[in-house]
Structure formats: structure tokens, C-alpha cells
Design a protein around this motif. Structure first.
Motif, mmCIF file in Angstrom:
data_model
loop_
_atom_site.group_PDB
_atom_site.id
_atom_site.type_symbol
_atom_site.label_atom_id
_atom_site.label_comp_id
_atom_site.label_asym_id
_atom_site.label_seq_id
_atom_site.Cartn_x
_atom_site.Cartn_y
_atom_site.Cartn_z
ATOM 1 N N GLU A 31 0.823 -1.207 0.000
ATOM 2 C CA GLU A 31 0.000 0.000 0.000
ATOM 3 C C GLU A 31 0.858 1.258 0.000
ATOM 4 O O GLU A 31 0.523 2.243 -0.657
ATOM 5 N N GLU A 32 1.966 1.215 0.734
ATOM 6 C CA GLU A 32 2.875 2.357 0.765
ATOM 7 C C GLU A 32 3.453 2.622 -0.614
ATOM 8 O O GLU A 32 3.538 3.761 -1.064
ATOM 9 N N GLN A 33 3.829 1.561 -1.285
ATOM 10 C CA GLN A 33 4.386 1.705 -2.631
ATOM 11 C C GLN A 33 3.332 2.251 -3.582
ATOM 12 O O GLN A 33 3.608 3.118 -4.406
ATOM 13 N N GLU A 34 2.103 1.780 -3.461
ATOM 14 C CA GLU A 34 1.034 2.226 -4.342
ATOM 15 C C GLU A 34 0.655 3.677 -4.084
ATOM 16 O O GLU A 34 0.201 4.373 -4.980
ATOM 17 N N SER A 35 0.831 4.118 -2.836
ATOM 18 C CA SER A 35 0.426 5.482 -2.512
ATOM 19 C C SER A 35 1.522 6.509 -2.807
ATOM 20 O O SER A 35 1.298 7.696 -2.656
ATOM 21 N N SER A 36 2.698 6.040 -3.203
ATOM 22 C CA SER A 36 3.735 7.000 -3.561
ATOM 23 C C SER A 36 3.249 7.761 -4.797
ATOM 24 O O SER A 36 2.487 7.254 -5.600
ATOM 25 N N PHE A 37 3.653 8.981 -4.926
ATOM 26 C CA PHE A 37 3.096 9.810 -5.966
ATOM 27 C C PHE A 37 4.173 10.382 -6.871
ATOM 28 O O PHE A 37 5.328 10.466 -6.510
ATOM 29 N N GLU A 38 3.722 10.787 -8.015
ATOM 30 C CA GLU A 38 4.583 11.446 -8.981
ATOM 31 C C GLU A 38 4.200 12.921 -9.013
ATOM 32 O O GLU A 38 3.039 13.274 -8.841
ATOM 33 N N LEU A 39 5.167 13.765 -9.253
ATOM 34 C CA LEU A 39 4.871 15.185 -9.407
ATOM 35 C C LEU A 39 4.244 15.422 -10.779
ATOM 36 O O LEU A 39 4.620 14.782 -11.758
ATOM 37 N N SER A 40 3.302 16.354 -10.812
ATOM 38 C CA SER A 40 2.698 16.724 -12.090
ATOM 39 C C SER A 40 3.718 17.517 -12.907
ATOM 40 O O SER A 40 4.741 17.970 -12.383
ATOM 41 N N GLU A 41 3.404 17.732 -14.166
ATOM 42 C CA GLU A 41 4.297 18.520 -15.027
ATOM 43 C C GLU A 41 4.438 19.937 -14.482
ATOM 44 O O GLU A 41 5.535 20.508 -14.455
ATOM 45 N N GLU A 42 3.323 20.503 -14.019
ATOM 46 C CA GLU A 42 3.346 21.852 -13.452
ATOM 47 C C GLU A 42 4.218 21.905 -12.188
ATOM 48 O O GLU A 42 4.990 22.851 -12.000
ATOM 49 N N GLN A 43 4.108 20.890 -11.344
ATOM 50 C CA GLN A 43 4.921 20.850 -10.131
ATOM 51 C C GLN A 43 6.399 20.709 -10.474
ATOM 52 O O GLN A 43 7.256 21.335 -9.837
ATOM 53 N N ASN A 44 6.712 19.903 -11.475
ATOM 54 C CA ASN A 44 8.105 19.753 -11.910
ATOM 55 C C ASN A 44 8.663 21.064 -12.441
ATOM 56 O O ASN A 44 9.815 21.413 -12.182
ATOM 57 N N LYS A 45 7.845 21.809 -13.185
ATOM 58 C CA LYS A 45 8.294 23.105 -13.699
ATOM 59 C C LYS A 45 8.582 24.071 -12.552
ATOM 60 O O LYS A 45 9.585 24.786 -12.570
ATOM 61 N N GLU A 46 7.684 24.092 -11.559
ATOM 62 C CA GLU A 46 7.887 24.973 -10.399
ATOM 63 C C GLU A 46 9.156 24.584 -9.644
ATOM 64 O O GLU A 46 9.951 25.445 -9.239
ATOM 65 N N LEU A 47 9.359 23.307 -9.456
ATOM 66 C CA LEU A 47 10.551 22.819 -8.767
ATOM 67 C C LEU A 47 11.810 23.205 -9.537
ATOM 68 O O LEU A 47 12.784 23.691 -8.952
ATOM 69 N N ASP A 48 11.780 23.020 -10.853
ATOM 70 C CA ASP A 48 12.922 23.395 -11.687
ATOM 71 C C ASP A 48 13.192 24.899 -11.603
ATOM 72 O O ASP A 48 14.352 25.329 -11.538
ATOM 73 N N SER A 49 12.120 25.687 -11.609
ATOM 74 C CA SER A 49 12.263 27.142 -11.520
ATOM 75 C C SER A 49 12.915 27.549 -10.199
ATOM 76 O O SER A 49 13.833 28.380 -10.169
ATOM 77 N N ARG A 50 12.455 26.954 -9.132
ATOM 78 C CA ARG A 50 13.027 27.282 -7.820
ATOM 79 C C ARG A 50 14.479 26.821 -7.716
ATOM 80 O O ARG A 50 15.319 27.519 -7.136
ATOM 81 N N LEU A 51 14.772 25.658 -8.266
ATOM 82 C CA LEU A 51 16.144 25.153 -8.244
ATOM 83 C C LEU A 51 17.061 26.072 -9.042
ATOM 84 O O LEU A 51 18.181 26.375 -8.612
ATOM 85 N N GLU A 52 16.587 26.550 -10.181
ATOM 86 C CA GLU A 52 17.386 27.475 -10.995
ATOM 87 C C GLU A 52 17.654 28.768 -10.236
ATOM 88 O O GLU A 52 18.777 29.273 -10.231
ATOM 89 N N LYS A 53 16.626 29.305 -9.567
ATOM 90 C CA LYS A 53 16.820 30.523 -8.774
ATOM 91 C C LYS A 53 17.826 30.281 -7.657
ATOM 92 O O LYS A 53 18.679 31.126 -7.379
ATOM 93 N N TYR A 54 17.741 29.122 -7.020
ATOM 94 C CA TYR A 54 18.691 28.787 -5.952
ATOM 95 C C TYR A 54 20.112 28.723 -6.498
ATOM 96 O O TYR A 54 21.042 29.309 -5.927
#
Length: 79
Positions: A31-54
Motif C-alpha cells: 500500500e505504501e508503494q502504491e500510494s507513492s506519488f509522482e509530481l505533475s508537469e506543473e509541479q516539476n516546472k515549479e521545482l525546476d524554476s526554484r532550483l534554478e533561482k537557488y
């Protein structure tokens, strides 16, 4: 031992398994494995943007005590 052999071995082992507590633990793991999640494309873009700023030194950071003080100050001013 290849992956297919390991799977077959585990299937045989599971069919003979009688330990209910171990079966419950395995179910929780599944159940733990099944409940793991993937980031959406929008979330990945936001993460990439923040990482670039950092990486470019464009992000501001604060000490935890300063953050707490700002929050307390805002709460007092809101009253």
C-alpha cells in the motif's frame, strides 16, 4: 539470480506463508508503494524554476528565529 526467478521464489514462499503479522506488514509495504506519488508537469516546472533561482543565488533565506519573529509580529499586528 535474475528478477523473474526472485519473483517466482517469492510467490512460492508467499503461498506457504502462515504468519499473519508478516502478511500484514507486506500488505502495508504494498500500500505504501502504491500510494507513492509522482509530481505533475506543473509541479516539476515549479521545482525546476526554484532550483534554478537557488543555483543562480536569486533566493533569499532566513534564520528560523527571524521567521518566527516575523510571524509573531504579523499576528500581533492583525489583532
Amino acid at each position: 539470480m535474475d528478477v523473474q526467478s526472485v519473483k517466482i521464489d517469492l510467490i512460492h514462499w508467499l503461498t506457504e506463508l502462515q504468519d499473519k503479522s508478516l502478511l500484514k506488514q507486506l500488505q502495508c509495504l504494498k500500500e505504501e508503494q502504491e500510494s507513492s506519488f509522482e509530481l505533475s508537469e506543473e509541479q516539476n516546472k515549479e521545482l525546476d524554476s526554484r532550483l534554478e533561482k537557488y543555483e543562480n543565488g536569486e533566493m533569499k533565506f532566513s534564520q528560523w528565529d527571524d521567521v518566527k519573529e516575523r510571524i509573531r509580529s504579523r499576528a500581533e499586528n492583525a489583532i
